[in-house]
Design an enzyme around this catalytic site. Structure first.
Site, short mmCIF file in Angstrom:
data_model
loop_
_atom_site.label_atom_id
_atom_site.label_comp_id
_atom_site.label_asym_id
_atom_site.label_seq_id
_atom_site.Cartn_x
_atom_site.Cartn_y
_atom_site.Cartn_z
CE1 TYR A 79 75.96 53.86 58.82
CE2 TYR A 79 77.16 55.63 59.90
CZ TYR A 79 76.17 55.21 59.03
OH TYR A 79 75.41 56.14 58.37
CD GLN A 82 36.55 59.07 44.64
OE1 GLN A 82 37.51 58.41 45.02
NE2 GLN A 82 35.48 58.51 44.12
NE ARG A 111 39.60 43.31 53.17
CZ ARG A 111 39.80 42.49 52.15
NH1 ARG A 111 40.26 41.26 52.35
NH2 ARG A 111 39.55 42.87 50.91
CB ALA A 141 40.15 57.89 46.68
C1 UD1 Z 1 37.57 46.65 41.34
C2 UD1 Z 1 36.69 46.39 40.12
C3 UD1 Z 1 36.63 44.89 39.86
C4 UD1 Z 1 38.03 44.35 39.65
C5 UD1 Z 1 38.94 44.71 40.82
C6 UD1 Z 1 40.36 44.38 40.48
C7 UD1 Z 1 35.02 48.17 40.14
C8 UD1 Z 1 33.62 48.53 40.44
N1 UD1 Z 1 35.37 46.90 40.40
O1 UD1 Z 1 36.92 46.04 42.44
O2 UD1 Z 1 35.85 44.62 38.73
O3 UD1 Z 1 38.00 42.95 39.47
O4 UD1 Z 1 38.88 46.15 41.09
O5 UD1 Z 1 41.17 44.61 41.61
O6 UD1 Z 1 35.77 49.01 39.68
N2 UD1 Z 1 38.82 53.72 44.70
C9 UD1 Z 1 38.79 55.10 44.66
N3 UD1 Z 1 37.63 55.74 44.89
C10 UD1 Z 1 36.47 55.09 45.14
C11 UD1 Z 1 36.50 53.68 45.16
C12 UD1 Z 1 37.69 53.02 44.93
O7 UD1 Z 1 39.82 55.74 44.43
O8 UD1 Z 1 35.46 55.76 45.32
C13 UD1 Z 1 40.09 53.02 44.45
C14 UD1 Z 1 40.54 52.15 45.59
O9 UD1 Z 1 41.39 52.89 46.45
C15 UD1 Z 1 41.31 51.04 44.89
C16 UD1 Z 1 40.63 50.95 43.53
O10 UD1 Z 1 39.91 52.15 43.37
O11 UD1 Z 1 42.67 51.39 44.69
C17 UD1 Z 1 39.71 49.74 43.41
O12 UD1 Z 1 38.68 49.91 44.34
P1 UD1 Z 1 38.11 48.69 45.19
O13 UD1 Z 1 37.02 49.18 46.05
O14 UD1 Z 1 39.23 47.96 45.82
O15 UD1 Z 1 37.47 47.83 44.02
P2 UD1 Z 1 37.31 46.28 43.98
O16 UD1 Z 1 36.14 45.89 44.79
O17 UD1 Z 1 38.59 45.62 44.26
#
Ligand code: UD1
Ligand code: CA
Length: 428
Positions: free
Chosen positions: A335, A75, A14, A9
């Site tokens: 082709y 979400q 970036r 979600a």
């Molecule tokens: C998360 C983990 C971290 C881990 C890392 C590994 C948490 C709090 N932290 O951090 O411990 O080392 O992944 O890559 O879980 N997403 C949603 N809904 C939301 C927020 C995020 O679907 O409300 C999805 C994002 O699209 C992504 C994934 O969850 O695919 C991870 O979210 P992201 O914000 O990238 O977490 P990290 O800070 O990388």
């Protein structure tokens, strides 16, 4: 069978893109597709819930079109990874098996690893298993906090970690296996009193310990598998990692690849032994290339291509949706698309199968039977069939079927005007 929840979600700011992050592609396949395929190919998971938010319609459309055993769950707003998982609670209300959780932006995760995680979880009677990895540079990842006896204590996010915790090299890979019946309650009890004000999925470790559950970590061998994509630079790096693996696999299998750096082969291409791939080929999509073929240099294979053995595909030849039987040559500047080509066929330089009518937008098929010879610079206007052994004279424009063993010629007869040039010169 296990269910999967795939978190997708997030905005992916970036990437600097109009497209949701998980729809960015490696070899034309979206990142999310890699994760869904690995989940499916583990053979232990029968359904996946993809949590979507940013530009959710696009992700929904992709999932619905390509995966029958998956659906998207919205979400809105996005309050963190723990909140994201709770979106699937309604769908899993009466489910009491295992749930695995993955991220949609880590495309390199392998089906064998997913399988090992689930097996580890079951063999250890685990209630919560988190995948961990050891990183020399763990910055930005959640850190795995262990007790003196090595048992798990918690996961602390980078932004919440103190200086000592930041030294820890064991990180949270973001992939989990849960006993859903025991853990689902956690998702109504998580708190957001942390540096980011989010509901952290990672807090289930601490929650599990507090609720006397069996909590374990499964440590990954190959860190590349959890390579996460946050930027175009990461996308290029992940492509390179996958590319190197694919090339190594084919070399191991007995394929000669003259120039690995300039040869691109999609993950879903099979290549037989003793085939040689010359430099600068781009082979995309799902293909089966037989043994003892010669491909390139500079060939473009676009998918749904099947070549039997001893087929030659030469320079600047483009193939798409084509089946080619053995000992057939398509050596220069052609082709061939939406086509079936028999064995022992020779297709002369510059031949085109005109498969697409841009007015009706209809694509049609070209069938070239065994032993046919097509003269250079011919256009085969589909739908058309060149029957066994027939020849097409150079520069043929073939708009109807050609009977077996006949010659089709469409060019005007050659005229030679003797002395014409000299006459012109005298006039001047
Ligand atoms: C998360 C983990 C971290 C881990 C890392 C590994 C948490 C709090 N932290 O951090 O411990 O080392 O992944 O890559 O879980 N997403 C949603 N809904 C939301 C927020 C995020 O679907 O409300 C999805 C994002 O699209 C992504 C994934 O969850 O695919 C991870 O979210 P992201 O914000 O990238 O977490 P990290 O800070 O990388
Ligand atoms: Ca991330």
């Amino acid at each position: 069978m296990v269910k999967a929840i795939i978190l997708a979600a997030g905005k992916g700011t970036r990437m600097k893109s109009e497209l949701p992050k998980v729809l960015h592609t490696i070899f034309d396949k979206p990142l999310l597709g890699y994760v869904l395929d690995s989940v499916k190919n583990s053979n232990l998971v029968d359904y996946a819930f993809v949590i979507v938010g940013h530009k959710s319609e696009l992700v929904k459309e992709y999932v619905e079109k390509n995966y029958s055993a998956a659906k998207t769950v919205l979400q809105e707003p996005q309050l963190g990874t723990g909140h994201a998982v709770s979106m699937a609670k309604k769908d899993l209300e009466n489910y009491d098996g295992e749930v695995i959780i993955l991220c949609g932006d880590t495309p390199l995760i392998k089906s064998e690893t997913i399988k090992s995680l689930i097996e580890f979880h079951k063999n250890n009677n685990s209630d919560i298993t988190v995948m961990s990895a050891i990183f020399e540079n763990p910055t930005n990842y959640g850190r795995i906090i262990r007790n003196k006896d090595n048992s798990l204590e918690a996961i602390i996010e980078e932004k919440d970690a103190c200086i000592e915790q930041k030294q820890i090299k064991e990180i949270n890979a973001g992939i989990y296996c849960l006993n859903w019946a025991k853990v689902k309650r956690a998702f109504s009890e998580l708190k957001n009193n942390n540096a980011q004000g989010e509901y952290y999925l990672t807090d289930i470790i601490k929650w599990g310990k507090e609720n006397a559950l069996n909590v374990n970590a499964y440590t990954l061998n190959d860190n590349n598998e959890i390579f996460g994509i946050n930027s175009r630079k990461h996308l290029a790096e992940a492509t390179k990692i996958l590319h190197d693996e694919i090339i190594a696999k084919h070399l191991d299998n007995g394929v000669t690849i003259v120039s690995p750096e300039t040869t691109f082969i999609s993950p879903e291409t099979e290549i037989g032994r003793d085939t040689i791939i010359y430099p600068n080929c781009y082979i995309n999509g799902r293909n089966k290339i037989g043994s003892n073929c010669k491909i390139g240099p500079f060939a473009h294979i676009r998918g749904d291509v099947e070549l039997d053995e001893y087929v030659k595909i030469g320079n600047f030849v483009e193939l798409k949706k084509a089946k080619v039987k053995s000992h057939t040559n398509i050596c220069h500047l052609s082709y061939v698309g939406d086509s079936e080509v028999g064995e022992n066929v020779n297709i002369g330089a510059g031949t085109i199968t005109a498969n697409y009518n841009p007015l009706t937008k209809i694509k049609s098929k070209t069938i070239i039977e065994d032993n046919v010879k097509i003269g250079s610079n011919s256009v085969l206007v589909a739908p058309v069939r060149i029957k066994e052994g027939a020849n097409v004279g150079a520069v043929g424009v073939i708009t109807k079927d050609v009977e077996p063993w006949s010659l089709a010629v469409t060019r005007s007869p050659l005229k030679v005007l003797e002395g014409w040039v000299k006459k012109q010169l005298k006039h001047d």
